[in-house]
Design a protein around this motif. Structure first.
Motif, PDB file in Angstrom:
ATOM      1  N   ALA A 181       0.835  -1.204   0.000  1.00 52.75           N
ATOM      2  CA  ALA A 181       0.000   0.000   0.000  1.00 52.75           C
ATOM      3  C   ALA A 181       0.871   1.256   0.000  1.00 52.75           C
ATOM      4  N   TRP A 182       1.946   1.223   0.750  1.00 48.21           N
ATOM      5  CA  TRP A 182       2.858   2.370   0.837  1.00 48.21           C
ATOM      6  C   TRP A 182       3.553   2.604  -0.512  1.00 48.21           C
ATOM      7  N   ILE A 183       4.038   1.524  -1.116  1.00 48.19           N
ATOM      8  CA  ILE A 183       4.685   1.647  -2.430  1.00 48.19           C
ATOM      9  C   ILE A 183       3.709   2.220  -3.451  1.00 48.19           C
ATOM     10  N   ASP A 184       2.472   1.718  -3.457  1.00 48.04           N
ATOM     11  CA  ASP A 184       1.487   2.178  -4.430  1.00 48.04           C
ATOM     12  C   ASP A 184       1.178   3.663  -4.249  1.00 48.04           C
ATOM     13  N   ARG A 185       1.077   4.135  -3.008  1.00 45.81           N
ATOM     14  CA  ARG A 185       0.829   5.555  -2.763  1.00 45.81           C
ATOM     15  C   ARG A 185       1.939   6.423  -3.352  1.00 45.81           C
ATOM     16  N   VAL A 186       3.183   6.000  -3.140  1.00 46.46           N
ATOM     17  CA  VAL A 186       4.323   6.761  -3.644  1.00 46.46           C
ATOM     18  C   VAL A 186       4.338   6.757  -5.164  1.00 46.46           C
ATOM     19  N   MET A 187       4.102   5.608  -5.771  1.00 42.17           N
ATOM     20  CA  MET A 187       4.117   5.504  -7.231  1.00 42.17           C
ATOM     21  C   MET A 187       3.011   6.357  -7.857  1.00 42.17           C
ATOM     22  N   GLN A 188       1.812   6.312  -7.281  1.00 43.91           N
ATOM     23  CA  GLN A 188       0.705   7.095  -7.812  1.00 43.91           C
ATOM     24  C   GLN A 188       0.958   8.586  -7.653  1.00 43.91           C
ATOM     25  N   ALA A 189       1.543   8.977  -6.519  1.00 47.02           N
ATOM     26  CA  ALA A 189       1.790  10.394  -6.264  1.00 47.02           C
ATOM     27  C   ALA A 189       2.781  10.986  -7.244  1.00 47.02           C
ATOM     28  N   HIS A 190       3.718  10.175  -7.735  1.00 48.02           N
ATOM     29  CA  HIS A 190       4.751  10.664  -8.661  1.00 48.02           C
ATOM     30  C   HIS A 190       4.515  10.198 -10.097  1.00 48.02           C
ATOM     31  N   HIS A 191       3.379   9.560 -10.325  1.00 45.75           N
ATOM     32  CA  HIS A 191       2.959   9.153 -11.679  1.00 45.75           C
ATOM     33  C   HIS A 191       3.988   8.226 -12.342  1.00 45.75           C
ATOM     34  N   PHE A 192       4.503   7.276 -11.569  1.00 46.42           N
ATOM     35  CA  PHE A 192       5.431   6.290 -12.099  1.00 46.42           C
ATOM     36  C   PHE A 192       4.654   5.060 -12.577  1.00 46.42           C
ATOM     37  N   SER A 193       5.045   4.508 -13.700  1.00 49.28           N
ATOM     38  CA  SER A 193       4.606   3.161 -14.048  1.00 49.28           C
ATOM     39  C   SER A 193       5.575   2.189 -13.379  1.00 49.28           C
ATOM     40  N   TYR A 194       5.045   1.106 -12.813  1.00 46.55           N
ATOM     41  CA  TYR A 194       5.912   0.278 -11.975  1.00 46.55           C
ATOM     42  C   TYR A 194       5.423  -1.161 -11.904  1.00 46.55           C
ATOM     43  N   GLU A 195       6.319  -1.999 -11.401  1.00 44.65           N
ATOM     44  CA  GLU A 195       5.992  -3.369 -11.019  1.00 44.65           C
ATOM     45  C   GLU A 195       6.742  -3.684  -9.746  1.00 44.65           C
ATOM     46  N   VAL A 196       6.182  -4.573  -8.956  1.00 44.31           N
ATOM     47  CA  VAL A 196       6.829  -5.030  -7.719  1.00 44.31           C
ATOM     48  C   VAL A 196       6.974  -6.539  -7.793  1.00 44.31           C
ATOM     49  N   TRP A 197       8.209  -7.005  -7.778  1.00 42.92           N
ATOM     50  CA  TRP A 197       8.476  -8.440  -7.746  1.00 42.92           C
ATOM     51  C   TRP A 197       8.769  -8.839  -6.302  1.00 42.92           C
ATOM     52  N   MET A 198       7.870  -9.622  -5.722  1.00 41.71           N
ATOM     53  CA  MET A 198       8.045 -10.118  -4.359  1.00 41.71           C
ATOM     54  C   MET A 198       8.558 -11.552  -4.466  1.00 41.71           C
ATOM     55  N   VAL A 199       9.770 -11.776  -3.977  1.00 46.99           N
ATOM     56  CA  VAL A 199      10.420 -13.078  -4.112  1.00 46.99           C
ATOM     57  C   VAL A 199      10.388 -13.776  -2.763  1.00 46.99           C
ATOM     58  N   ASP A 200       9.556 -14.798  -2.672  1.00 43.57           N
ATOM     59  CA  ASP A 200       9.389 -15.550  -1.429  1.00 43.57           C
ATOM     60  C   ASP A 200      10.490 -16.601  -1.325  1.00 43.57           C
ATOM     61  N   ASP A 201      11.418 -16.365  -0.416  1.00 46.71           N
ATOM     62  CA  ASP A 201      12.596 -17.224  -0.269  1.00 46.71           C
ATOM     63  C   ASP A 201      12.343 -18.340   0.740  1.00 46.71           C
ATOM     64  N   GLY A 202      11.395 -19.220   0.414  1.00 45.08           N
ATOM     65  CA  GLY A 202      11.131 -20.385   1.249  1.00 45.08           C
ATOM     66  C   GLY A 202      10.427 -20.078   2.543  1.00 45.08           C
ATOM     67  N   SER A 203       9.446 -19.176   2.525  1.00 44.82           N
ATOM     68  CA  SER A 203       8.717 -18.836   3.755  1.00 44.82           C
ATOM     69  C   SER A 203       7.945 -20.038   4.278  1.00 44.82           C
ATOM     70  N   THR A 204       7.830 -20.107   5.613  1.00 39.90           N
ATOM     71  CA  THR A 204       7.056 -21.175   6.256  1.00 39.90           C
ATOM     72  C   THR A 204       5.758 -20.643   6.855  1.00 39.90           C
ATOM     73  N   ASP A 205       5.504 -19.336   6.697  1.00 42.97           N
ATOM     74  CA  ASP A 205       4.246 -18.764   7.165  1.00 42.97           C
ATOM     75  C   ASP A 205       3.316 -18.573   5.961  1.00 42.97           C
ATOM     76  N   ASN A 206       2.422 -17.623   6.020  1.00 40.63           N
ATOM     77  CA  ASN A 206       1.455 -17.405   4.946  1.00 40.63           C
ATOM     78  C   ASN A 206       1.870 -16.296   3.978  1.00 40.63           C
ATOM     79  N   SER A 207       3.165 -16.044   3.869  1.00 37.03           N
ATOM     80  CA  SER A 207       3.626 -14.951   3.009  1.00 37.03           C
ATOM     81  C   SER A 207       3.179 -15.132   1.559  1.00 37.03           C
TER      82      SER A 207
END
Length: 317
Positions: free
Chosen positions: A23-49
């Motif tokens: 949510a924080w990243i999206d607010r910043v991107m929208q405020a500055h009119h950036f086109s963007y993508e976020v790659w979230m790399v789950d490195d073997g999480s054992t929770d619900n990530s």
């Protein structure tokens, strides 16, 4: 249409912080009119990530994910993110909310307008300024600067920005994510800058890094320095050392033989230096052969940085 920014977020067991971070990243991107993508790399999480990442991706098409079958480490996660990133500027940050997305616009500007290849964050004021973290970090940064010539105050800061060409030209593995600016320099990207960034207190969970990182860090720095100088020509190191050792041993043996023939009454094998000569020649031969083997390995290792990706989550427009 090209993207302005790719943000890579390596993570392990960070389910609580992910919605707030996105949510924080999206607010910043929208405020500055950036086109963007976020790659979230789950490195073997054992929770619900991973489940959280899937939910976030369903709500926001800019969120994408990679899930490892097991824990490979931060370097592996960053390397996969670098492969996937399509933005003109690539920014890395940790998932624990200690890195502020508010820093992204300036990090982007320094790449695009100031012409830097790499900009590394400097957490000048830290909230985890403990003896076990602060002293080793200063020692790492000092040693790395002296050995590599890359003068940065906080080499290990997770918040960095890169020109796209940089991340497509390097690879990181082991624990080498700490030294990406050094790797970039040895790949010809010498315009490396630094920016003081905000460091925030951890809001959720606990740190995922243990004491073994101190030892691994020094070993990986030595590996980087070796690979950067001799990775493509190992014979230049091992061959030179082998030749030196062999010549020292041979000269000692030649002297002993000469002395025995002309004026020495003792047998060559009665003198301890004879065995030193033998050892030197054996070590020299082994080093020389190691150089040959190294040359063979260097020319045939084509898949030394491959990881098992269990799932790749990416929405198509």
């Amino acid at each position: 249409m090209s993207l302005d920014i790719s943000i890579i977020v390596p993570l392990k067991n960070e389910e609580e912080s992910l919605p707030e971070l996105v949510a924080w990243i999206d607010r910043v991107m929208q405020a500055h009119h950036f086109s963007y993508e976020v790659w979230m790399v789950d490195d073997g999480s054992t929770d619900n990530s991973w489940q959280v990442i899937q939910q976030l991706a369903a709500q926001n098409k800019n969120i994408k994910g990679i899930k490892f079958q097991r824990n490979y480490g931060k370097s592996a996660a960053l390397n996969e993110g670098f492969r996937a990133a399509q933005g003109n500027v690539v920014i890395t940050m940790d998932a624990d909310l200690q890195d502020s997305p508010d820093e992204v616009p300036e990090l982007y500007r320094m790449i695009v307008e100031d012409g830097y290849d790499v900009v590394s964050g400097w957490k000048k004021k830290r909230f985890d300024n403990t003896f076990t973290k602060n002293l080793p970090s200063k020692l790492y940064n000092y040693t790395t600067t002296k050995m590599s010539g890359v003068a940065l105050h906080d080499m290990n800061c997770g918040l960095k920005s890169y020109r796209k060409k940089v991340v497509k030209s390097i690879e990181v593995y082991g624990e080498m994510h700490r030294y990406i600016p050094v790797i970039a320099k040895w790949n010809g990207f010498r315009n490396i800058g630094e920016k003081v960034v905000e460091h925030r207190a951890r809001k959720y969970g606990v740190t995922k890094f243990g004491l073994e990182r101190f030892i691994n860090g020094f070993l990986d720095l030595a590996s980087i320095m070796f690979i950067s100088k001799f990775g493509k020509r190992p014979m230049h190191l091992f061959g030179a050392l082998g030749t030196l050792f062999f010549l020292v041993g041979f000269l000692i043996a030649f002297y002993l033989g000469f002395a025995k023939i002309f004026y020495d009454q003792y047998n060559m094998t009665d003198r301890p230096i004879f065995y030193l000569a033998l050892v030197a020649m054996v070590i020299g031969s082994q080093l020389f052969l190691t150089g040959f083997i190294g040359e063979l390995v260097a020319r045939n290792a084509t898949e030394r940085n491959t990881y098992l990706v269990e799932t790749r989550l990416e929405q198509k427009d």
